[in-house]
Design a protein around this motif. Structure first.
Motif, PDB file in Angstrom:
ATOM      1  N   GLY A 184     106.359  24.001   2.635  1.00  0.00           N
ATOM      2  CA  GLY A 184     105.496  24.180   3.795  1.00  0.00           C
ATOM      3  C   GLY A 184     104.937  22.872   4.299  1.00  0.00           C
ATOM      4  O   GLY A 184     104.551  22.757   5.456  1.00  0.00           O
ATOM      5  N   LEU A 185     104.897  21.862   3.453  1.00  0.00           N
ATOM      6  CA  LEU A 185     104.450  20.553   3.900  1.00  0.00           C
ATOM      7  C   LEU A 185     105.610  19.824   4.575  1.00  0.00           C
ATOM      8  O   LEU A 185     106.749  19.922   4.146  1.00  0.00           O
ATOM      9  N   ALA A 244     103.171  19.448  14.338  1.00  0.00           N
ATOM     10  CA  ALA A 244     104.287  19.336  13.395  1.00  0.00           C
ATOM     11  C   ALA A 244     104.851  20.703  13.010  1.00  0.00           C
ATOM     12  O   ALA A 244     104.193  21.741  13.140  1.00  0.00           O
ATOM     13  N   ALA A 245     106.076  20.685  12.511  1.00  0.00           N
ATOM     14  CA  ALA A 245     106.778  21.918  12.133  1.00  0.00           C
ATOM     15  C   ALA A 245     106.354  22.383  10.745  1.00  0.00           C
ATOM     16  O   ALA A 245     107.121  22.358   9.786  1.00  0.00           O
ATOM     17  N   VAL A 246     105.111  22.818  10.622  1.00  0.00           N
ATOM     18  CA  VAL A 246     104.606  23.400   9.383  1.00  0.00           C
ATOM     19  C   VAL A 246     104.627  24.918   9.526  1.00  0.00           C
ATOM     20  O   VAL A 246     104.751  25.448  10.633  1.00  0.00           O
ATOM     21  N   LEU A 247     104.488  25.627   8.408  1.00  0.00           N
ATOM     22  CA  LEU A 247     104.606  27.082   8.447  1.00  0.00           C
ATOM     23  C   LEU A 247     103.653  27.719   9.449  1.00  0.00           C
ATOM     24  O   LEU A 247     103.998  28.679  10.123  1.00  0.00           O
ATOM     25  N   PHE A 288     112.325  26.546   6.089  1.00  0.00           N
ATOM     26  CA  PHE A 288     113.001  27.558   6.902  1.00  0.00           C
ATOM     27  C   PHE A 288     113.070  28.883   6.152  1.00  0.00           C
ATOM     28  O   PHE A 288     112.769  29.945   6.708  1.00  0.00           O
ATOM     29  N   TYR A 289     113.456  28.831   4.876  1.00  0.00           N
ATOM     30  CA  TYR A 289     113.553  30.063   4.092  1.00  0.00           C
ATOM     31  C   TYR A 289     112.190  30.744   3.997  1.00  0.00           C
ATOM     32  O   TYR A 289     112.068  31.958   4.166  1.00  0.00           O
ATOM     33  N   ALA A 290     111.153  29.943   3.736  1.00  0.00           N
ATOM     34  CA  ALA A 290     109.809  30.504   3.588  1.00  0.00           C
ATOM     35  C   ALA A 290     109.327  31.152   4.881  1.00  0.00           C
ATOM     36  O   ALA A 290     108.684  32.202   4.860  1.00  0.00           O
TER      37      ALA A 290
END
Length: 282
Positions: free
Chosen positions: A218-219, A268-271, A236-238
């Motif tokens: 996630g980071l 940013a692309a975080v969860l 991506f999976y998460a």
């Protein structure tokens, strides 16, 4: 409630450990509630996830150490040792418990093998990765001499975030995933197998509970701040594990390919800044 934020901002392991240890009963409850709320989970979800992880930590204690360490090819019946071990622990050696302990030992002792994905497996999953819905076209099945109902894909998709379309062809090929990971003695039975593309299988690794058991999932990798890059496989999976359907249509990987997009393009692309959407075409 900002308890989750205060904990997440602590800068080193020693400080975080002390902060958690210093929480009294009310503080632990507040922290748990705050963490659950921030992650969009119920406290029951978190408790269940914690129990699931701890079960894996305690599993080595389910059998005597002599069994874990003896030669794999030993023909000696392990049940007398198991029964004696239970007796020393003061645990009744019921028929069900003895059978389960023996089965665990057999799974541990059995040689692990790669399960080849066959035509019947692909038909059961509709020739799609059951996690992200990526269609297995003829290009991904050349080494299996299987014809895909999707035919030839031709040109690869352009998708800046989905790592599958920014990686080698092998990451889009079908593989068998063990829902109960082999690393924790999951078996090769049909009930424990599902078809994932290589990329999703790689992203899952040994995930057991909640979105992940790896603290860093996630980071954002630091390199992603330097120049735009596709998502890390585990992120991506998460994301799809947490949000397994398109936020616009409700469709799932059962009948469409899924990808992700940024909620806020400036972040940013975080969860917390991703949402699941359909990926058009095959």
């Amino acid at each position: 409630m900002a308890a989750w934020l205060d904990l997440a901002l602590l800068g080193d392991e020693a400080t975080l450990t002390k902060a958690i240890q210093d929480l009294d009963g009310d503080g632990q409850g507040d922290a748990l509630h705050s963490l659950a709320e921030a992650m969009g989970l119920s406290e029951m979800d978190i408790t269940a996830g914690l129990i699931r992880v701890l079960v894996e930590r305690v599993r080595p204690l389910a059998l005597p150490a002599t069994l874990w360490s003896r030669p794999i090819d030993s023909s000696e019946d392990p049940r007398p040792q198991i029964k004696s071990y239970f007796a020393k622990k003061g645990i009744p050696a019921t028929r069900e418990r003895m059978r389960a302990a023996y089965d665990l030992y057999v799974r541990f002792a059995s040689e692990r093998r790669d399960n080849v994905v066959k035509a019947d497996d692909l038909r059961r999953c509709g020739f799609r990765c059951v996690h992200c819905g990526l269609a297995f076209c003829n290009e991904q099945l050349q080494d299996k001499v299987i014809t895909s109902p999707f035919g030839n894909r031709g040109r690869d998709k352009l998708d800046a975030l989905k790592p599958h379309w920014n990686a080698a062809e092998k990451m889009r090929k079908p593989t068998h995933d063990h829902e109960w990971p082999i690393a924790t003695y999951g078996d090769n039975g049909q009930a424990n197998l599902r078809v994932l593309c290589h990329g999703c299988n790689h992203g899952k690794e040994n995930i057991l509970a909640l979105e992940q058991v790896k603290a860093w999932t996630g980071l954002v990798p630091r390199r992603a701040f330097v120049e735009p890059a596709p998502l890390d496989w585990t992120i991506f999976y998460a994301q799809l594990r947490h949000s397994p359907q398109c936020c616009l249509t409700g469709r799932t990987a059962a009948d469409t390919e899924l990808t992700v997009r940024l909620i806020d393009p400036e972040v940013a692309a975080v969860l917390g800044n991703l949402e699941t959407i359909e990926s058009r075409g095959i």
